[in-house]
Design an enzyme around this catalytic site. Structure first.
Site, PDB file in Angstrom:
ATOM      1  N   SER A 132      11.198 -14.420   9.678  1.00  0.00           N
ATOM      2  CA  SER A 132      10.233 -13.337   9.904  1.00  0.00           C
ATOM      3  C   SER A 132       9.014 -13.837  10.666  1.00  0.00           C
ATOM      4  O   SER A 132       8.652 -15.025  10.595  1.00  0.00           O
ATOM      5  CB  SER A 132       9.783 -12.811   8.538  1.00  0.00           C
ATOM      6  N   ALA A 133       8.357 -12.899  11.334  1.00  0.00           N
ATOM      7  CA  ALA A 133       7.084 -13.222  11.996  1.00  0.00           C
ATOM      8  C   ALA A 133       6.032 -13.626  10.963  1.00  0.00           C
ATOM      9  O   ALA A 133       5.005 -14.208  11.323  1.00  0.00           O
ATOM     10  CB  ALA A 133       6.603 -12.024  12.802  1.00  0.00           C
ATOM     11  N   TYR A 163       5.926 -14.700   0.838  1.00  0.00           N
ATOM     12  CA  TYR A 163       7.045 -14.332   1.720  1.00  0.00           C
ATOM     13  C   TYR A 163       7.178 -15.256   2.944  1.00  0.00           C
ATOM     14  O   TYR A 163       8.271 -15.733   3.269  1.00  0.00           O
ATOM     15  CB  TYR A 163       6.824 -12.888   2.159  1.00  0.00           C
ATOM     16  N   GLU A 205       8.869   0.405   1.752  1.00  0.00           N
ATOM     17  CA  GLU A 205       8.993   0.857   3.141  1.00  0.00           C
ATOM     18  C   GLU A 205       7.912   0.236   4.026  1.00  0.00           C
ATOM     19  O   GLU A 205       6.844  -0.109   3.568  1.00  0.00           O
ATOM     20  CB  GLU A 205       8.928   2.389   3.226  1.00  0.00           C
ATOM     21  N   LYS A 206       8.242   0.131   5.317  1.00  0.00           N
ATOM     22  CA  LYS A 206       7.290  -0.427   6.282  1.00  0.00           C
ATOM     23  C   LYS A 206       6.569   0.703   6.998  1.00  0.00           C
ATOM     24  O   LYS A 206       6.941   1.875   6.875  1.00  0.00           O
ATOM     25  CB  LYS A 206       8.035  -1.312   7.264  1.00  0.00           C
ATOM     26  N   GLN A 234      -5.406  -2.364  13.033  1.00  0.00           N
ATOM     27  CA  GLN A 234      -4.474  -3.489  13.034  1.00  0.00           C
ATOM     28  C   GLN A 234      -3.287  -3.185  13.966  1.00  0.00           C
ATOM     29  O   GLN A 234      -2.830  -2.056  14.029  1.00  0.00           O
ATOM     30  CB  GLN A 234      -4.010  -3.857  11.607  1.00  0.00           C
ATOM     31  N   THR A 235      -2.856  -4.202  14.705  1.00  0.00           N
ATOM     32  CA  THR A 235      -1.797  -3.985  15.708  1.00  0.00           C
ATOM     33  C   THR A 235      -0.495  -4.695  15.305  1.00  0.00           C
ATOM     34  O   THR A 235      -0.518  -5.723  14.624  1.00  0.00           O
ATOM     35  CB  THR A 235      -2.231  -4.528  17.087  1.00  0.00           C
TER      36      THR A 235
HETATM   37  P1  NAD Z   1      16.363  -4.670   2.743  1.00  0.00           P
HETATM   38  O1  NAD Z   1      15.488  -4.787   1.551  1.00  0.00           O
HETATM   39  O2  NAD Z   1      16.732  -3.312   3.213  1.00  0.00           O
HETATM   40  O3  NAD Z   1      17.690  -5.516   2.538  1.00  0.00           O
HETATM   41  C1  NAD Z   1      17.733  -6.727   1.831  1.00  0.00           C
HETATM   42  C2  NAD Z   1      18.896  -6.642   0.864  1.00  0.00           C
HETATM   43  O4  NAD Z   1      19.007  -7.894   0.184  1.00  0.00           O
HETATM   44  C3  NAD Z   1      18.703  -5.566  -0.209  1.00  0.00           C
HETATM   45  O5  NAD Z   1      19.750  -4.627  -0.160  1.00  0.00           O
HETATM   46  C4  NAD Z   1      18.701  -6.349  -1.496  1.00  0.00           C
HETATM   47  O6  NAD Z   1      19.342  -5.666  -2.577  1.00  0.00           O
HETATM   48  C5  NAD Z   1      19.460  -7.586  -1.118  1.00  0.00           C
HETATM   49  N1  NAD Z   1      19.202  -8.696  -2.032  1.00  0.00           N
HETATM   50  C6  NAD Z   1      18.001  -9.082  -2.514  1.00  0.00           C
HETATM   51  N2  NAD Z   1      18.178 -10.098  -3.357  1.00  0.00           N
HETATM   52  C7  NAD Z   1      19.506 -10.359  -3.390  1.00  0.00           C
HETATM   53  C8  NAD Z   1      20.305 -11.288  -4.104  1.00  0.00           C
HETATM   54  N3  NAD Z   1      19.767 -12.152  -4.961  1.00  0.00           N
HETATM   55  N4  NAD Z   1      21.642 -11.258  -3.922  1.00  0.00           N
HETATM   56  C9  NAD Z   1      22.213 -10.357  -3.073  1.00  0.00           C
HETATM   57  N5  NAD Z   1      21.504  -9.450  -2.391  1.00  0.00           N
HETATM   58  C10 NAD Z   1      20.165  -9.458  -2.541  1.00  0.00           C
HETATM   59  O7  NAD Z   1      15.627  -5.488   3.904  1.00  0.00           O
HETATM   60  P2  NAD Z   1      15.956  -5.559   5.453  1.00  0.00           P
HETATM   61  O8  NAD Z   1      14.861  -4.873   6.158  1.00  0.00           O
HETATM   62  O9  NAD Z   1      17.355  -5.187   5.701  1.00  0.00           O
HETATM   63  O10 NAD Z   1      15.776  -7.123   5.708  1.00  0.00           O
HETATM   64  C11 NAD Z   1      16.873  -8.014   5.892  1.00  0.00           C
HETATM   65  C12 NAD Z   1      16.363  -9.410   6.173  1.00  0.00           C
HETATM   66  O11 NAD Z   1      15.524  -9.387   7.333  1.00  0.00           O
HETATM   67  C13 NAD Z   1      15.528 -10.008   5.049  1.00  0.00           C
HETATM   68  O12 NAD Z   1      15.779 -11.389   4.975  1.00  0.00           O
HETATM   69  C14 NAD Z   1      14.110  -9.795   5.526  1.00  0.00           C
HETATM   70  O13 NAD Z   1      13.216 -10.721   4.971  1.00  0.00           O
HETATM   71  C15 NAD Z   1      14.266  -9.982   7.020  1.00  0.00           C
HETATM   72  N6  NAD Z   1      13.203  -9.322   7.785  1.00  0.00           N
HETATM   73  C16 NAD Z   1      13.140  -7.966   7.845  1.00  0.00           C
HETATM   74  C17 NAD Z   1      12.126  -7.365   8.572  1.00  0.00           C
HETATM   75  C18 NAD Z   1      12.024  -5.862   8.678  1.00  0.00           C
HETATM   76  O14 NAD Z   1      11.114  -5.383   9.361  1.00  0.00           O
HETATM   77  N7  NAD Z   1      12.890  -5.084   8.054  1.00  0.00           N
HETATM   78  C19 NAD Z   1      11.157  -8.153   9.229  1.00  0.00           C
HETATM   79  C20 NAD Z   1      11.248  -9.524   9.132  1.00  0.00           C
HETATM   80  C21 NAD Z   1      12.285 -10.109   8.424  1.00  0.00           C
END
Ligand code: NAD
Length: 347
Positions: A132-133, A163, A205-206, A234-235
């Site tokens: 992640s960023a 995080y 949610e974001k 904030q940007t």
């Molecule tokens: P999300 O919360 O929709 O999906 C993550 C999934 O991981 C969830 O369904 C959750 O139940 C599952 N999970 C959590 N703990 C678990 C475990 N112990 N065993 C099995 N499953 C588990 O989030 P997302 O937006 O799909 O993000 C996916 C990845 O991308 C994550 O690693 C997140 O940190 C990274 N990320 C997302 C964003 C974003 O903007 N969405 C930004 C930066 C990084």
């Protein structure tokens, strides 16, 4: 088109090796399962700790397993027979979640630690980690007009508490599994991903989803007001989900990027105020704004420097925000109406 782009779109690429996706019950993991399925991959194993009825997307023909990947034995089972492993499982959410649940965020270290070891033991060819960023040095992100973050800006390290440090350390695991053990690992630093099938309510949610929902609620209830977290200056940049899954595929099939963290994000920078204006214009409404200055707001400014991805992949996320937000707004509006009608919805 360069080699990575060719490989990601190559119709002769092996489509029968087992692909394992951790976190596939969530937003990006579920969309990735659909992406590979639509491209003809015949063996996909989707894994998430959520009970199957709660998954955001279930793709027909994809093996779906409910398992907690913070436990080593489950990771071994998940990676059995895999050619490629994509780890998108994490306990995460928007600023409201990551500022209030740092312990939960840090504990996701267990997922990558066990998953990468299981993948290594299973002899997988490629391992992808979703960073992640938030791994970037927060000192560089105080000003809304701060320069876009380039990959080298993660060090000297001062990541987002909780995080961000989990992501940075997991990146290091990936780099050392390549350096010491020779497993090919790939690491993308996502910048805010949004789109249909993302969390849109409930606290995780974001900003794009939260703002669309608030506009839809205001229209529906007739209360023409919106509360914005922080002062709205904030940007951020926001990447549409289709760009995200395509980027994951291209990065994971680019040998030049082995064990090399790379930005995967849009470089279209907007302020939160501008994001609200965009959602208002899609909804065809103007709302009275108030600002909650005590709410979590994150860093002052963050954008993705895409010089490296453009140079290496000859591509970068390019869906215009207006276009992606229209799709997202329409999807959330449908979810909102479905929930009102007592139907089952995502999040
Ligand atoms: P999300 O919360 O929709 O999906 C993550 C999934 O991981 C969830 O369904 C959750 O139940 C599952 N999970 C959590 N703990 C678990 C475990 N112990 N065993 C099995 N499953 C588990 O989030 P997302 O937006 O799909 O993000 C996916 C990845 O991308 C994550 O690693 C997140 O940190 C990274 N990320 C997302 C964003 C974003 O903007 N969405 C930004 C930066 C990084």
């Amino acid at each position: 088109m360069n080699d990575a782009a060719r490989s990601a779109t190559d119709s002769t690429r092996d489509k029968h090796g087992l692909i394992v996706i951790g976190g596939a019950g969530g937003f990006i993991g579920g969309s990735l399962a659909r992406y590979f399925h639509e491209r003809g991959h015949t063996r996909i194993r989707a894994v998430d700790k959520k009970p199957l009825p709660e998954w955001y997307q279930r793709v027909p023909g994809v093996e779906s397993l409910c398992m907690d990947l913070s436990e080593s034995a489950n990771c071994v089972r998940a990676c059995e027979g895999a050619c490629e492993v994509y780890n998108l499982a994490a306990d995460m959410g928007g600023m409201g979640f990551i500022e209030n649940f740092r312990v939960e965020c840090l504990r996701s270290i267990l997922i990558n630690t066990h998953m990468i070891e299981a993948a290594y033991r299973a002899g997988v060819a490629r391992y992808f980690f979703s960073s992640s960023a938030c791994a970037y040095n927060t000192e560089l992100q105080k000003d809304p007009k701060c320069p876009a973050l380039k990959e080298s800006d993660a060090y000297p390290a001062m990541a987002e508490r909780g995080y961000g440090w989990e992501k940075l350390l997991s990146e290091m695991f990936c780099q050392e599994y390549w350096a010491e053990r020779g497993m090919m690992t790939f690491i993308a630093r996502f910048h805010n991903v949004y789109g249909p099938y993302g969390t849109w309510d409930g606290g995780r949610e974001k900003a794009p989803a939260a703002i669309c929902r608030k506009v839809i609620e205001a229209k529906d209830t007739g209360r023409r007001e919106i509360v914005i977290w922080g002062d709205g200056s904030q940007t951020r940049s926001f990447m549409y989900i289709d760009d995200c899954v395509k980027g994951i595929d291209m990065i994971t099939h680019c040998e030049e990027l082995i064990a090399t963290p790379i930005n995967l994000g849009s470089s279209e920078l907007v302020s939160v105020n501008e994001l609200v204006s965009l959602a208002e214009s899609i909804g065809g409404i103007t709302l009275e704004r108030s600002y909650d200055l005590d709410a979590p707001r994150g860093v002052g400014g963050r954008n993705s420097d895409n010089t490296m991805i453009q140079r290496i992949l000859d591509w970068q996320p390019n869906r215009p925000l207006r276009d992606g937000l229209e799709q997202t707004y329409a999807w959330i509006e449908q979810q909102y109406m479905d929930r009102k009608a007592g139907k089952r919805t995502v999040s």
